[in-house]
Design an enzyme around this catalytic site. Structure first.
Site, PDB file in Angstrom:
ATOM      1  CD  GLU A 193      -2.666  -1.016  -0.087  1.00  0.00           C
ATOM      2  OE1 GLU A 193      -3.118   0.000  -0.749  1.00  0.00           O
ATOM      3  OE2 GLU A 193      -2.984  -2.141  -0.786  1.00  0.00           O
ATOM      4  CD1 TRP A 227      -1.422   0.704  -3.666  1.00  0.00           C
ATOM      5  CD2 TRP A 227      -1.544   1.557  -5.530  1.00  0.00           C
ATOM      6  NE1 TRP A 227      -2.018  -0.076  -4.292  1.00  0.00           N
ATOM      7  CE2 TRP A 227      -2.338   0.521  -5.692  1.00  0.00           C
ATOM      8  CE3 TRP A 227      -1.785   2.517  -6.747  1.00  0.00           C
ATOM      9  CZ2 TRP A 227      -2.945  -0.116  -6.796  1.00  0.00           C
ATOM     10  CZ3 TRP A 227      -2.464   2.145  -7.710  1.00  0.00           C
ATOM     11  CH2 TRP A 227      -3.029   0.844  -7.808  1.00  0.00           C
ATOM     12  CD1 TRP A 264     -18.116  11.871 -15.785  1.00  0.00           C
ATOM     13  CD2 TRP A 264     -16.273  12.245 -16.718  1.00  0.00           C
ATOM     14  NE1 TRP A 264     -17.240  10.628 -15.570  1.00  0.00           N
ATOM     15  CE2 TRP A 264     -15.996  10.796 -15.883  1.00  0.00           C
ATOM     16  CE3 TRP A 264     -15.046  12.439 -17.362  1.00  0.00           C
ATOM     17  CZ2 TRP A 264     -14.994  10.017 -16.214  1.00  0.00           C
ATOM     18  CZ3 TRP A 264     -13.927  11.958 -17.218  1.00  0.00           C
ATOM     19  CH2 TRP A 264     -13.958  10.611 -16.918  1.00  0.00           C
ATOM     20  CG  ASN A 292      -8.291   3.454   0.357  1.00  0.00           C
ATOM     21  OD1 ASN A 292      -8.286   4.440  -0.327  1.00  0.00           O
ATOM     22  ND2 ASN A 292      -8.274   2.271  -0.162  1.00  0.00           N
ATOM     23  CD1 TRP A 303     -12.164  12.955 -14.427  1.00  0.00           C
ATOM     24  CD2 TRP A 303     -10.720  13.350 -12.970  1.00  0.00           C
ATOM     25  NE1 TRP A 303     -11.122  13.416 -15.288  1.00  0.00           N
ATOM     26  CE2 TRP A 303     -10.154  13.772 -14.452  1.00  0.00           C
ATOM     27  CE3 TRP A 303      -9.912  13.707 -12.030  1.00  0.00           C
ATOM     28  CZ2 TRP A 303      -8.765  14.204 -14.785  1.00  0.00           C
ATOM     29  CZ3 TRP A 303      -8.450  14.246 -12.499  1.00  0.00           C
ATOM     30  CH2 TRP A 303      -8.218  14.447 -13.609  1.00  0.00           C
TER      31      TRP A 303
HETATM   32  P1  FAD Z   1      -2.680   2.723   5.210  1.00  0.00           P
HETATM   33  O1  FAD Z   1      -3.360   1.544   4.812  1.00  0.00           O
HETATM   34  O2  FAD Z   1      -2.101   2.808   6.741  1.00  0.00           O
HETATM   35  O3  FAD Z   1      -1.370   2.882   4.098  1.00  0.00           O
HETATM   36  C1  FAD Z   1      -0.058   3.354   4.450  1.00  0.00           C
HETATM   37  C2  FAD Z   1       0.189   4.408   3.392  1.00  0.00           C
HETATM   38  O4  FAD Z   1       0.128   4.240   2.261  1.00  0.00           O
HETATM   39  C3  FAD Z   1      -0.782   5.582   3.383  1.00  0.00           C
HETATM   40  O5  FAD Z   1      -0.729   6.770   4.551  1.00  0.00           O
HETATM   41  C4  FAD Z   1      -0.697   6.222   2.155  1.00  0.00           C
HETATM   42  O6  FAD Z   1       0.521   7.250   2.353  1.00  0.00           O
HETATM   43  C5  FAD Z   1      -0.311   5.050   1.397  1.00  0.00           C
HETATM   44  N1  FAD Z   1      -1.392   4.592   0.641  1.00  0.00           N
HETATM   45  C6  FAD Z   1      -2.450   3.754   1.105  1.00  0.00           C
HETATM   46  N2  FAD Z   1      -3.370   3.517   0.007  1.00  0.00           N
HETATM   47  C7  FAD Z   1      -3.072   4.287  -0.743  1.00  0.00           C
HETATM   48  C8  FAD Z   1      -3.719   4.605  -2.133  1.00  0.00           C
HETATM   49  N3  FAD Z   1      -4.817   4.045  -2.549  1.00  0.00           N
HETATM   50  N4  FAD Z   1      -3.016   5.566  -2.997  1.00  0.00           N
HETATM   51  C9  FAD Z   1      -1.826   6.066  -2.552  1.00  0.00           C
HETATM   52  N5  FAD Z   1      -1.144   5.902  -1.432  1.00  0.00           N
HETATM   53  C10 FAD Z   1      -1.769   5.142  -0.654  1.00  0.00           C
HETATM   54  N6  FAD Z   1      -4.264   9.379   0.000  1.00  0.00           N
HETATM   55  C11 FAD Z   1      -3.311  10.693   0.388  1.00  0.00           C
HETATM   56  O7  FAD Z   1      -2.409  10.326   1.121  1.00  0.00           O
HETATM   57  N7  FAD Z   1      -3.977  11.816  -0.081  1.00  0.00           N
HETATM   58  C12 FAD Z   1      -4.870  11.944  -0.891  1.00  0.00           C
HETATM   59  O8  FAD Z   1      -5.204  13.122  -1.311  1.00  0.00           O
HETATM   60  C13 FAD Z   1      -5.776  10.761  -1.178  1.00  0.00           C
HETATM   61  N8  FAD Z   1      -6.874  11.089  -1.848  1.00  0.00           N
HETATM   62  C14 FAD Z   1      -7.595   9.899  -2.347  1.00  0.00           C
HETATM   63  C15 FAD Z   1      -8.564  10.160  -3.103  1.00  0.00           C
HETATM   64  C16 FAD Z   1      -9.413   8.827  -3.712  1.00  0.00           C
HETATM   65  C17 FAD Z   1     -10.559   9.311  -4.459  1.00  0.00           C
HETATM   66  C18 FAD Z   1      -9.115   7.803  -3.202  1.00  0.00           C
HETATM   67  C19 FAD Z   1      -9.899   6.542  -3.573  1.00  0.00           C
HETATM   68  C20 FAD Z   1      -8.082   7.714  -2.354  1.00  0.00           C
HETATM   69  C21 FAD Z   1      -7.194   8.646  -1.935  1.00  0.00           C
HETATM   70  N9  FAD Z   1      -6.041   8.405  -1.101  1.00  0.00           N
HETATM   71  C22 FAD Z   1      -5.274   9.554  -0.978  1.00  0.00           C
HETATM   72  C23 FAD Z   1      -5.678   7.065  -0.774  1.00  0.00           C
HETATM   73  C24 FAD Z   1      -6.063   6.751   0.598  1.00  0.00           C
HETATM   74  O9  FAD Z   1      -7.302   6.679   0.628  1.00  0.00           O
HETATM   75  C25 FAD Z   1      -5.286   6.908   1.718  1.00  0.00           C
HETATM   76  O10 FAD Z   1      -3.674   7.085   1.634  1.00  0.00           O
HETATM   77  C26 FAD Z   1      -5.625   5.982   2.780  1.00  0.00           C
HETATM   78  O11 FAD Z   1      -6.786   6.387   3.273  1.00  0.00           O
HETATM   79  C27 FAD Z   1      -4.931   6.657   4.271  1.00  0.00           C
HETATM   80  O12 FAD Z   1      -5.037   5.803   5.182  1.00  0.00           O
HETATM   81  P2  FAD Z   1      -3.793   5.328   6.430  1.00  0.00           P
HETATM   82  O13 FAD Z   1      -2.675   6.133   6.242  1.00  0.00           O
HETATM   83  O14 FAD Z   1      -4.418   4.566   7.365  1.00  0.00           O
HETATM   84  O15 FAD Z   1      -3.450   4.033   5.160  1.00  0.00           O
END
Ligand code: FAD
Length: 484
Positions: A290, A293, A321, A356, A374
């Site tokens: 993750e 990503w 859109w 997420n 979007w």
């Molecule tokens: P964990 O599951 O603990 O993951 C650890 C780290 O991995 C996160 O802190 C993050 O830096 C990275 N990560 C995890 N999932 C993703 C992902 N899908 N894409 C990119 N990096 C990821 N994340 C942001 O940091 N900033 C945003 O502006 C953002 N906008 C989003 C918009 C949409 C429409 C969607 C679907 C997702 C977006 N995300 C964004 C990705 C994701 O939702 C968050 O990173 C995640 O919810 C963070 O929670 P966590 O730190 O507990 O994640």
């Protein structure tokens, strides 16, 4: 330290008598969304280069477009200042346009160089270079402490990856550089004036009271490291499955806002997580995947700096859109009548965070069931998220909309109700934000502007029938695919 040739064009370096050359030269380190001392390449370089002025810039343009993120950055400044003072330094805070502020602080301090990190999007430092050079110093822009340097993980034929999984496999085989230790700092002979960490522009730009959001923030480099340790102690092999359940807030790290404002580096997380994996902790591989990503998003942004404005697949710029309007406003306010969507949008507005899985559901509903562009959703998330990250936000919105790389196919339309049944079976998440007596619903009502006239007891009918909305999207997609 030999005076670097490239400093000659601006006349002899400004050396303060009585100190050795390195100490006598003053340099500025601009903490540009890297609000930490640990693993900070620009700061490490500045510390080798001379006496350091640590500078944070509160940019009104940033506050206007991303108020929650700006406020989250402002919360990181007092702990950063405390960390600097513990090293005999301090944080100088200035409000204004970065190029203007940098030139002013160079002139105020006689600094010979400015060190900073790459900004996002990666293009566009020319104005900064010119402003700093015009004030008589040299600008050094250093890579971010992401997992890998931008553009360094490539396919066998040397091109950028367009699909995440092969990118992840290639990154997984790549040695991740060790994080840099926080450097010793030499104080400059004099400190320029500082505006202090208060950021009224950011507070004014907020669509809601910041104090409500602040309750959900743990700011500072030490807090981020503590959060990482706590997460690595609780993560289990069930992380991959648990991370999809919005009511299980502890199932994920919650580090995204600390990463987004730079209180912790991805490399620091990677190496600590690898150590936990070697100690037998489960779920780490899925967690690292993750985390990767985020690097994938940065690589995309580095290769295509406009993916926050135009479809990564250019043909999708013709997709029909709809634009902003009352339907988009109902979505923003969590008033669509679709429980998982409304719960998510209210969580976002009240806390600056959104789970997420729910981000995917709410984004899909906007671009498919409502057929709204979007970029309308991307801009709202950019305003409200405390973890706003230009690259992550752009990549994920394009992933959901089907116009990005490695995107979820447009014809795969999430059904918010079945997603709720699957991932929030006991309705704990939906009730938290929609049950009028629940704490979340109350926080949302507190956060919402009076003009929204939020009545927690409102019973909203779905603004669109889910099957009708899905069919409308599929018909539009069918026409779009046949348009040639
Ligand atoms: P964990 O599951 O603990 O993951 C650890 C780290 O991995 C996160 O802190 C993050 O830096 C990275 N990560 C995890 N999932 C993703 C992902 N899908 N894409 C990119 N990096 C990821 N994340 C942001 O940091 N900033 C945003 O502006 C953002 N906008 C989003 C918009 C949409 C429409 C969607 C679907 C997702 C977006 N995300 C964004 C990705 C994701 O939702 C968050 O990173 C995640 O919810 C963070 O929670 P966590 O730190 O507990 O994640």
């Amino acid at each position: 330290l030999a005076i670097r040739r490239d400093m000659k064009p601006f006349g002899p370096p400004r050396v303060n008598r009585g100190l050795n050359t390195r100490q006598a030269m003053t340099v500025i380190c601009w903490f540009r969304r890297v609000l930490r001392l640990d693993d900070h390449p620009a700061l490490a370089a500045a510390a080798k280069n001379g006496a350091v002025i640590a500078l944070a810039i509160l940019d009104p343009a940033d506050a206007a477009a991303h108020p929650a993120s700006a406020q989250r950055q402002a919360m990181a400044l007092p702990p950063l200042d405390a960390g600097l003072r513990a090293r005999g330094s301090r944080l100088i805070v200035r409000r204004g346009d970065p190029a203007t502020v940098l030139a002013q602080v160079v002139r105020d301090s006689g600094a010979v160089a400015v060190h900073t990190s790459q900004g996002l999007p990666f293009a566009g430092d020319d104005g900064l270079q010119a402003a700093v050079a015009g004030a008589g110093a040299v600008l050094h822009v250093h890579p971010l402490a992401d997992l890998v340097p931008r553009g360094s993980v490539l396919t066998g034929s040397g091109t950028r990856f367009k699909v995440f999984t092969p990118f992840w496999r290639a990154l997984r085989r790549t040695p991740i550089a060790e994080p840099l230790p926080a450097p010793r700092l030499t104080a400059p002979p004099a400190w320029p004036a500082s505006d202090g960490p208060d950021w009224p522009e950011a507070r004014r730009a907020m669509d809601r009271g910041w104090d409500v959001v602040a309750r959900h923030v743990r700011a500072g480099e030490d807090a981020a490291l503590d959060q990482l340790e706590a997460f690595l102690n609780r993560i289990t092999a069930r992380y991959a499955e648990g991370r999809n359940r919005p009511a299980d807030d502890d199932a994920t790290s919650g580090l995204s806002d600390a990463l987004a404002v730079g209180e912790i580096s991805a490399r620091r997380i990677w190496h600590r997580a690898m150590a936990a994996q070697q100690d037998g902790q489960g779920g780490i591989e899925d967690f690292l995947r993750e985390l990767a990503w985020r690097d994938f998003a940065r690589d995309l942004f580095h290769a295509s700096p406009n993916i926050d404005r135009t479809c990564w697949r250019p043909e999708w710029n013709d997709f029909p859109w709809r634009g902003d309007g009352p339907d988009a406003e109902a979505w923003r306010r969590g008033r669509t009548g679709i429980a998982m969507v409304d719960a998510g949008m209210r969580e976002l507005f009240a806390t600056g965070r959104m789970h997420n899985r729910v981000r995917m559901i709410a984004a899909s509903f906007l671009v498919k069931h409502l057929m709204i562009d979007w970029r309308v959703g991307l801009d709202w998330f950019a305003r409200c998220l405390t973890d706003w990250d230009a690259a992550n936000n752009a990549m994920n919105w394009q992933w959901v909309a089907g116009c990005g790389p490695d995107a979820s196919p447009f014809f795969r339309v999430f059904n918010p109700d079945t997603q709720g049944t699957k991932f929030d079976a006991r309705r704990r998440y939906r009730d938290l934000w929609l049950d009028p007596d629940a704490v979340g619903a109350q926080e949302f009502a507190d956060a919402a502007p009076r003009s929204w006239r939020v009545d927690p007891h409102d019973r909203l009918a779905p603004m669109v029938d889910l099957d009708t909305g899905r069919q409308r999207a599929l018909d539009a997609y069918g026409r779009f695919k046949r348009r040639d």
